[in-house]
Design an enzyme around this catalytic site. Structure first.
Site, PDB file in Angstrom:
ATOM      1  CB  SER A   1       4.013  41.168 -18.794  1.00  0.00           C
ATOM      2  OG  SER A   1       3.745  40.642 -17.508  1.00  0.00           O
TER       3      SER A   1
ATOM      4  CD  GLU B   1      11.644  37.928 -21.170  1.00  0.00           C
ATOM      5  OE1 GLU B   1      11.639  38.643 -20.156  1.00  0.00           O
ATOM      6  OE2 GLU B   1      10.756  37.978 -22.052  1.00  0.00           O
TER       7      GLU B   1
HETATM    8  O1  KIV Z   1       6.827  41.570 -16.892  1.00  0.00           O
HETATM    9  C1  KIV Z   1       6.908  40.330 -16.803  1.00  0.00           C
HETATM   10  O2  KIV Z   1       5.913  39.607 -16.769  1.00  0.00           O
HETATM   11  C2  KIV Z   1       8.237  39.762 -16.728  1.00  0.00           C
HETATM   12  C3  KIV Z   1       8.350  38.289 -16.929  1.00  0.00           C
HETATM   13  C4  KIV Z   1       8.080  37.940 -18.325  1.00  0.00           C
HETATM   14  C5  KIV Z   1       9.650  37.767 -16.449  1.00  0.00           C
HETATM   15  O3  KIV Z   1       9.184  40.459 -16.547  1.00  0.00           O
END
Ligand code: KIV
Length: 275
Positions: free
Chosen positions: A45, A182
Site C-alpha cells: 500500500s 481483506e
Molecule cells: O499493503 C497493505 O497495506 C496491505 C494491508 C491493507 C493488509 O496489504
C-alpha cells in the site's frame, strides 16, 4: 516483549487479539512499536500512500527493501512483515524464494506477506521450507484489482465464499503462520477464523478475526484520495499537519521564524573583524 510467529500463535490459542499497523519509515515504526503494536506491516500500500500511485501494481522489490529496512530499524518488539510486490512471486517458485530471501536479507523483514490462495501454495511451501515465515493474504487482494474489476467486496456468492474458505485452508496447510483476510463479509471471516488453527488478521472483515490491520494514514486521517468503509479514523492528523505547515509558511513570510531562541551566537569582536 518481542513478537514472533510463536507469540502470534500463542495469542490465537489464548484468544488474545493481535494488532497490526502499516508503516513505511523509521519514525512511524518507532512510534507504533513504542505504542505496543504486535506487528508492523510494510505493505505494498506504500504505492498508494507514500508514492501516489493509483494501485499497488507498480511497486518494486527495491521499494519494499528500501522501506522495509527503514521500518526494521525502528521496530524493536513488533514483528516486521514485508509485502512481496506484484510479480515478485507469481512468476515462479524460484522467483518467490529468491525475492522472499531478499526481503529478509536486505529489507530486514521478520516475515513476508504474499497475496493469493490455492494458486500460490507451491510458493508458500517453498518459502517456508527456506526458513522464511509467510503471512498469506486472501479475499480482496489488491494486486488482483484488474482481475476483480475494482476494489469490490469478495466472497458474497456461495461459490466465491467457498473459494475463499478453500484458499484459507490451503494457505494454512502450505505453512503460512497467519493470514490477512481483506474485504469479505464478517460472517465468512468468522467462519474462516473458527476453522483455522493459525491467526486471521482482518481488514474490512469484521471484528471476529483474531487480529486487525489498518493502513496508518487511514487511521490518522492523513490520506484522503479514497477512504474505504472499513476504516475508522482515530485522529485528524492531516488537518493538524496542514495547519502547522500554514503557520510555518506565515511565520517565515512575516519574519517571525526563526526567532532569537533559534539562532547561533558569535562574539561581536570576531564578527566585527570581518567587516
Ligand atoms: O499493503 C497493505 O497495506 C496491505 C494491508 C491493507 C493488509 O496489504
Amino acid at each position: 516483549m518481542k513478537n514472533t510467529v510463536l507469540t502470534f500463535q500463542q495469542a490465537k490459542d489464548k484468544g488474545e487479539k493481535l494488532t497490526m499497523l502499516t508503516a513505511y519509515d523509521y519514525s512511524t515504526a518507532k512510534l507504533e512499536d513504542e505504542a505496543g503494536v504486535n506487528s508492523i506491516l510494510v505493505g505494498d500500500s506504500l504505492g498508494n500512500v507514500m508514492l501516489g500511485y493509483e494501485d499497488t501494481i507498480s511497486v518494486t522489490m527495491e521499494d519494499m527493501i528500501h522501506h522495509g529496512a527503514a521500518v526494521a530499524r525502528g521496530a524493536k518488539n513488533a514483528l516486521v512483515v514485508v509485502d512481496m510486490p506484484f510479480m515478485s512471486y507469481q512468476t515462479s517458485v524460484y522467483d518467490a524464494v529468491v525475492n522472499a530471501g531478499r526481503l529478509m536479507k536486505e529489507g530486514r523483514a521478520g516475515a513476508v506477506k504474499l497475496e493469493g490462495g490455492t494458486e500460490v501454495v507451491p510458493q508458500i511451501k517453498a518459502i517456508v521450507s527456506a526458513g522464511i515465515p509467510v503471512c498469506a493474504h486472501i479475499g480482496l487482494t489488491p494486486q488482483s484489482i484488474n482481475a476483480f474489476g475494482g476494489f469490490k467486496v469478495q466472497g458474497k456468492s456461495e461459490m466465491a465464499a467457498k473459494k475463499i474458505l478453500e484458499d484459507a485452508k490451503a494457505v494454512e496447510e502450505a505453512g503460512a503462520f497467519a493470514v490477512v483476510i481483506e474485504g469479505v463479509p464478517k460472517k465468512l471471516a468468522d467462519l474462516i477464523t473458527s476453522k483455522l488453527h493459525i491467526p486471521t488478521i482482518g481488514i474490512g472483515a469484521g471484528n471476529g478475526c483474531d487480529g486487525q490491520v489498518l493502513v496508518y494514514q487511514d487511521l490518522l486521517g492523513m490520506f484522503s484520495d479514497f477512504t474505504p468503509k472499513f476504516v475508522k479514523r482515530y485522529a485528524n492528523i492531516g488537518e493538524i499537519m496542514k495547519e502547522a505547515f500554514q503557520n510555518y509558511i506565515g511565520e517565515v513570510q512575516s519574519g517571525a521564524f526563526p526567532g532569537e531562541e533559534h539562532e547561533y551566537k558569535i562574539d561581536d569582536d570576531v564578527i566585527e573583524k570581518l567587516y
